[in-house]
Design a protein around this motif. Structure first.
Motif, PDB file in Angstrom:
ATOM      1  N   MET A 146     -56.759  77.870  54.336  1.00  0.00           N
ATOM      2  CA  MET A 146     -55.539  78.022  53.539  1.00  0.00           C
ATOM      3  C   MET A 146     -55.210  76.682  52.901  1.00  0.00           C
ATOM      4  O   MET A 146     -55.682  75.622  53.359  1.00  0.00           O
ATOM      5  CB  MET A 146     -54.370  78.487  54.420  1.00  0.00           C
ATOM      6  N   LEU A 147     -54.409  76.725  51.859  1.00  0.00           N
ATOM      7  CA  LEU A 147     -53.985  75.495  51.186  1.00  0.00           C
ATOM      8  C   LEU A 147     -52.502  75.276  51.431  1.00  0.00           C
ATOM      9  O   LEU A 147     -51.715  76.226  51.366  1.00  0.00           O
ATOM     10  CB  LEU A 147     -54.253  75.588  49.684  1.00  0.00           C
ATOM     11  N   LYS A 205     -60.601  75.294  44.579  1.00  0.00           N
ATOM     12  CA  LYS A 205     -61.336  74.723  45.708  1.00  0.00           C
ATOM     13  C   LYS A 205     -61.288  75.655  46.912  1.00  0.00           C
ATOM     14  O   LYS A 205     -62.286  75.827  47.628  1.00  0.00           O
ATOM     15  CB  LYS A 205     -60.741  73.357  46.086  1.00  0.00           C
ATOM     16  N   LEU A 206     -60.153  76.290  47.132  1.00  0.00           N
ATOM     17  CA  LEU A 206     -60.013  77.233  48.244  1.00  0.00           C
ATOM     18  C   LEU A 206     -60.981  78.400  48.071  1.00  0.00           C
ATOM     19  O   LEU A 206     -61.649  78.826  49.033  1.00  0.00           O
ATOM     20  CB  LEU A 206     -58.573  77.737  48.314  1.00  0.00           C
ATOM     21  N   LEU A 207     -61.098  78.925  46.850  1.00  0.00           N
ATOM     22  CA  LEU A 207     -62.001  80.043  46.601  1.00  0.00           C
ATOM     23  C   LEU A 207     -63.469  79.626  46.711  1.00  0.00           C
ATOM     24  O   LEU A 207     -64.318  80.422  47.128  1.00  0.00           O
ATOM     25  CB  LEU A 207     -61.725  80.644  45.220  1.00  0.00           C
ATOM     26  N   TYR A 251     -57.535  89.338  47.910  1.00  0.00           N
ATOM     27  CA  TYR A 251     -56.123  89.269  47.556  1.00  0.00           C
ATOM     28  C   TYR A 251     -55.628  87.857  47.856  1.00  0.00           C
ATOM     29  O   TYR A 251     -55.878  87.306  48.937  1.00  0.00           O
ATOM     30  CB  TYR A 251     -55.309  90.294  48.342  1.00  0.00           C
ATOM     31  N   ILE A 252     -54.930  87.270  46.904  1.00  0.00           N
ATOM     32  CA  ILE A 252     -54.478  85.879  46.998  1.00  0.00           C
ATOM     33  C   ILE A 252     -52.953  85.868  47.026  1.00  0.00           C
ATOM     34  O   ILE A 252     -52.308  86.439  46.153  1.00  0.00           O
ATOM     35  CB  ILE A 252     -54.992  85.059  45.797  1.00  0.00           C
ATOM     36  N   ILE A 275     -47.934  77.181  49.706  1.00  0.00           N
ATOM     37  CA  ILE A 275     -49.052  77.618  50.545  1.00  0.00           C
ATOM     38  C   ILE A 275     -49.818  78.719  49.815  1.00  0.00           C
ATOM     39  O   ILE A 275     -49.218  79.542  49.114  1.00  0.00           O
ATOM     40  CB  ILE A 275     -48.542  78.148  51.904  1.00  0.00           C
ATOM     41  N   ILE A 276     -51.132  78.718  49.967  1.00  0.00           N
ATOM     42  CA  ILE A 276     -51.952  79.825  49.483  1.00  0.00           C
ATOM     43  C   ILE A 276     -52.795  80.339  50.648  1.00  0.00           C
ATOM     44  O   ILE A 276     -53.517  79.571  51.291  1.00  0.00           O
ATOM     45  CB  ILE A 276     -52.899  79.423  48.332  1.00  0.00           C
ATOM     46  N   ILE A 277     -52.681  81.638  50.918  1.00  0.00           N
ATOM     47  CA  ILE A 277     -53.531  82.306  51.893  1.00  0.00           C
ATOM     48  C   ILE A 277     -54.263  83.437  51.179  1.00  0.00           C
ATOM     49  O   ILE A 277     -53.818  83.908  50.135  1.00  0.00           O
ATOM     50  CB  ILE A 277     -52.733  82.845  53.105  1.00  0.00           C
ATOM     51  N   CYS A 278     -55.390  83.859  51.734  1.00  0.00           N
ATOM     52  CA  CYS A 278     -56.224  84.866  51.078  1.00  0.00           C
ATOM     53  C   CYS A 278     -56.638  85.935  52.079  1.00  0.00           C
ATOM     54  O   CYS A 278     -56.906  85.641  53.246  1.00  0.00           O
ATOM     55  CB  CYS A 278     -57.479  84.224  50.482  1.00  0.00           C
TER      56      CYS A 278
END
Length: 349
Positions: A31-32, A116-118, A134-135, A157-160
């Motif tokens: 996660m970011l 970068k997360l992807l 799903y992002i 925050i980014i979670i996927c």
């Protein structure tokens, strides 16, 4: 842009059954997180997905400063990864945040951090129509203080979460008569967390009557149809497609505006105007109401089989040339790089 990266020691991807995914229950390895403090956004961090620690006095728990977005990443047959109109999500999360007095997330933090997360969690994006990642980007007030004022510290925050085709089963709705989703001058246009919490109780009442969702009406008169649950809403009367205009009560949906553009591209008669309850009921009585469907990132398009208002219930006809199927097919083929993208909606990662 510098991004601090802490990699997972061992991926959990082999423990996931990608053929049986419950929506929003499984999350990728990383996660970011980017902190806002002292008037500025700090260096973003990518770290293993896991719990976070907050003070019990964190303002998000007390005053509801929380906004979010919903996006998807798609992988084509050549293993290339694409986003769909991500600029819309970036601008909307900051528009939502501004309404809740939250600082805007910088463009490079949003896009470079997401890219970068992807790249790190690329294996979680599966090929095939219906499969996606799903992002969920979101911003919350993290400062520990219970004074009723905007926070001075935030987390972006980014979670996927890997996802399959979203199928909600047969959906029937109630036209709202008492409860309202949002009011004039409020936060209905924002993806504020509280908007969704406020829907849960009225929707639970609809469930008890055997209906899955509510189509919300204007708060002042309950005479005009505006939005369905977590979706924008479309009506097909004859061969004409009608949808309500956006305002400060209605979310400016990315899928919604894509359908409007596709309708124009394919010479489908579409009107963006106020839609009354009386008009839709009369069209149903006369056999002119062919379809109702919702649109949104998760489901793309969700057909509605019937509706109830006051003491009247209506069933919609089964049709072979549905607009819902047509638009869903076009959108998916654009998203998965199988159809020409004449509007440059796809963004390659």
């Amino acid at each position: 842009m510098n991004i601090d990266i802490e990699l997972i020691q061992e991926s959990k991807i082999d423990t996931v059954d990608f053929n049986n995914l419950a929506f929003g229950r499984t999350f990728t390895d990383h996660m970011l997180i980017c902190d806002f403090a002292d008037g500025e956004w700090k260096t973003p961090k990518i770290m293993p997905y896991g719990p976070l620690s907050f003070e019990p006095s964190a303002r998000v728990f007390h005053y509801g400063q929380a906004v979010f977005e919903g996006m998807k990443a798609y992988k084509d047959d050549n293993d290339d990864v694409f986003l769909f109109r991500p600029d819309e999500n970036f601008h909307r999360i900051n528009k939502s945040g501004a309404r809740l007095a939250m600082p805007p997330v910088p463009e490079n933090v949003f896009f470079e951090g997401l890219k970068k997360l992807l790249e790190l969690d690329n294996a979680w994006i599966k090929k095939g129509i219906g499969n996606s990642l799903y992002i969920r980007p979101f911003i919350i007030a993290s400062e520990g203080a219970i004074a009723a004022s905007p926070a001075e510290e935030y987390k972006f925050i980014i979670i996927c979460s890997p996802a399959q085709s979203y199928y909600a089963g047969e959906v029937r709705v109630i036209f709202a008569e008492e409860y309202s989703r949002s009011a004039d001058g409020g936060v209905g246009f924002a993806k504020a967390a509280g908007n969704y919490a406020a829907q849960f109780y009225p929707t639970s009442l609809a469930h008890k009557e055997g209906y899955q969702q509510i189509i919300w009406t204007d708060a002042n008169t309950h005479e005009y149809l505006e939005e369905a649950g977590t979706m924008n809403i479309f009506f097909r009367i004859g061969d004409k497609l009608v949808t309500a205009p956006t305002n400060d009560r209605i979310l400016d949906g990315v899928t919604r505006k894509s359908i409007i553009q596709l309708a124009k591209d394919y010479n489908i008669d579409i009107e963006v105007r106020r839609v009354s309850v009386a008009e839709i009921k009369e069209a149903a009585r006369q056999g002119e109401l062919k379809e109702i469907f919702g649109s949104g990132t998760a489901a793309v398009i969700n057909p509605i089989k019937g509706f109830k208002h006051q003491n009247e219930a209506f069933e919609l006809p089964e049709i072979s040339d549905s607009y819902a199927s047509f638009f869903k097919d076009k959108l998916l083929n654009i998203q998965y790089n199988k159809l020409e993208d004449k509007h440059n909606w796809r963004v390659k990662i």
